[in-house]
Design a protein around this motif. Sequence first.
Motif, short mmCIF file in Angstrom:
data_model
loop_
_atom_site.label_atom_id
_atom_site.label_comp_id
_atom_site.label_asym_id
_atom_site.label_seq_id
_atom_site.Cartn_x
_atom_site.Cartn_y
_atom_site.Cartn_z
N LYS A 33 0.83 -1.21 0.00
CA LYS A 33 0.00 0.00 0.00
C LYS A 33 0.86 1.26 0.00
CE LYS A 33 -3.57 0.01 2.80
NZ LYS A 33 -4.41 -0.28 3.98
N PHE A 36 2.42 1.33 -3.66
CA PHE A 36 1.42 1.59 -4.70
C PHE A 36 0.19 2.24 -4.08
CE2 PHE A 36 3.80 -0.71 -7.79
CZ PHE A 36 4.39 -1.77 -7.12
N PRO A 37 0.30 3.51 -3.72
CA PRO A 37 -0.84 4.15 -3.04
C PRO A 37 -1.99 4.38 -4.00
CG PRO A 37 0.91 5.74 -3.45
CD PRO A 37 1.42 4.41 -3.91
N ARG A 38 -3.17 4.50 -3.43
CA ARG A 38 -4.35 4.78 -4.24
C ARG A 38 -4.28 6.21 -4.74
NH1 ARG A 38 -9.96 2.95 -4.35
NH2 ARG A 38 -11.34 4.68 -4.74
#
Lengths: 54, 380
Positions: A33, A36-38
Amino acid sequence: MGKLEFGITMLVSGMGGTLVSLYLLSLMIRLIKVAFPRQVENKPAEAAGTENKK
Amino acid sequence: MIENLLFGFKGLWMGFAAITPQAVIMIIVGAVLIYLGVKKGFEPLLLLPIGFGCILVNIPLTGLMGQDGLLRHFYDFGIATEIFPCLIFVGIGAMTDFTPLLENPRIFLLGAAGQFGIFLTLLLALLLGFQPLEAVAVGIIGACDGPTSIFVTSRYAPHLLGQVSVAAYSYMALVPLIQPPIMRLLTSSRERAIPMRTTKPTVSKTALIIFPLAVTVITCIVAPMGTPLMGMIMLGNLMKESGVVKRLTDASANELTNIVTLLLGLTIGATMDGQAFLTPKTLLVLALGFLAICLDTAAGVMFGKILSWLSKGQVNPLIGAAGISAYPMSARVVQSEGSKYNKRSYLLMPAMAANTSGQIGSVMAAAIMLSVLQVMNLIK
């Protein structure tokens, strides 16, 4: 190896292994997370900006 | 002429003459399983074919489980080779959404706690006289996961396959009855009313795609014996999350799962031969299986209480009960119980997270057990 010894070995290694494995997986999730953040969606804000300009 | 006629009629009478009391009892057992599935709605997708397979195999002189029998072919192809449970897992992966779990990774530990009943039951089974591999097969009922139970039992204790499968699927269906009393016993009404905040979504599409890949590599390195199961469930999930193979995902979740479920159920039922099933050991297996699920629930709730204490009351301990693999039934049970004590409490998403972690946890527990058995040279 006696039955009781076998059972305790399975209990400790099995339960311990499961706990440690799933703990490692939870750490891995946090890492994924972070790596690869939103992405926050900007389309509604951009559309509002365009309407204001009109 | 008359002699020939009598000889012909004898051929029609042979079946009736070969009926044994055990066969009659097992035909009734099969009918009861069908009744539970059809009338009561207990896991009908499994109990109906299992019940029918049980009836078929106990009708005398059919040869269905003989060397060239129809059900023997299904068994040799799908159960003895462990192909059926692995194919079902592809479908399960294609139907599972791990997003709630990725949103709240600390809930992963509840999926581990929910497997405690497996190991305690294994120990108890050993003390009650089961052989080591039999005890493993009995303990795995606590995984609350049909394919995992079948995967382990069919290879290492195939003579218990009927009992273990019936126990696993029946108790999964009874989760709404088994879990709530244990949840109420181990928590206070204040704890049950703890609301859990909904958080903003933080999981990206990329993370959802990388998750099944990472889980496969890590868990299969730790416990290589679980690769068939873990690999298949993560393959299904990868197909779902990638979004680029919708046909394969839909086929896995629907056609593949439905066909294999039918054949699996029928074949499991075919192992319920009267002579093998009607033994005192069967009752012990059923009782220990029930105990395993109770212990899973208790351990999950107790771990939920620990998490609640560590988080200073942010976690409702009820969600620990969803750390078993009975997906999504257990999560719905938790939501239903929680809403009785706080109507504004929305526990479904955290409970789903615990439930999906329980799926991974149950496969991991089985994989670790098999890997330890391999090191002990008890299995190949």
